[in-house]
Design a protein around this motif. Structure first.
Motif: not given
Length: 239
Positions: A58-63, A77-80, A86-89
């Protein structure tokens, strides 16, 4: 190899295509395997290894998403930032399965699984299909949220309550308020609560801003009750 990471995919995603259905079937198979091997997965050493592996994925997918956005010069910074639901989940689900935190599970089961399932059934990745990175990342990250939380249900025997549902709904609204203020401050549009997305989406059928936000509230609450329904039925049957 380069074509799998380019900004625009060579083929577009087709809803309920063979590739899409196989991907959903793979997720279902993963959940079935967790259920079938739940007793084995409760053994201390195996349990720890699997929980760490799921959290790491999960963490590697977000990175990896941030690395890719930076590489194609689309990170802003406005969108990423990781403030979309989904990202916070993804982050909270990784923390929940790693620490076996029930309070985190209460939120990620309802808000995370609910949003992840809807996203996988009707993905917003029109420009990408398998085996492009964005397609693979999308389904690993969203599928990982579902797998992590159902691991806690099937293996760790976590059971959300009706109070869990209302707490999750309260936390979701508090988080939404925070994101709304953040959007106004940085001129962003996280969670699409400041404006509708540019691409066609379900929000197009829910009225203009800000009225579609209230429709999303009702959809979220209905989804939470659907996710709670199996536990309510089991509880009633046991009584």
């Amino acid at each position: 190899m380069e074509k799998y990471f380019q900004q625009d995919g060579e083929a577009s995603f087709v809803l309920f295509s063979l590739v899409h259905l196989i991907t959903l079937a793979a997720l279902l198979l993963s959940i079935v395997c967790i259920y079938l091997f739940r007793k084995t997965l409760r053994k201390e050493r195996i349990n720890l290894m699997v929980r760490v592996a799921i959290a790491a994925i999960l963490i590697l997918s977000e990175i990896s998403l941030h690395v890719w956005l930076w590489r194609i010069k689309e990170w802003t910074i406005q969108y990423s930032l990781p403030f979309h639901l989904s990202s916070i989940s993804v982050i909270l689900s990784a923390a929940a399965i790693l620490t076996r935190s029930f309070p985190l599970f209460e939120f990620t089961y309802f808000a995370g699984v609910g949003s992840a399932l809807q996203a996988m059934i009707t993905p917003d990745i029109s420009a990408y299909t398998f085996p492009h990175f964005r397609y693979v990342h999308f389904f690993i990250s969203h599928g990982g949220i579902v797998v992590a939380n159902l691991f806690l249900v099937l293996v760790e025997k976590y059971r959300p309550t009706l109070q869990s549902l209302w707490r999750a709904f309260l936390y979701l609204n508090i988080y939404t308020l925070f994101v709304f203020i953040l959007n106004d401050f940085i001129k962003g549009n996280y969670m699409y609560i400041s404006a509708k997305p540019v691409n066609p989406s379900i929000l197009d059928y829910l009225g203009p801003w800000p009225y579609y936000i209230f429709s999303l509230e009702l959809i979220a609450l209905m989804t939470f009750f659907i996710l709670y329904l199996p536990f309510w039925l089991i509880k009633g049957r046991q009584k």
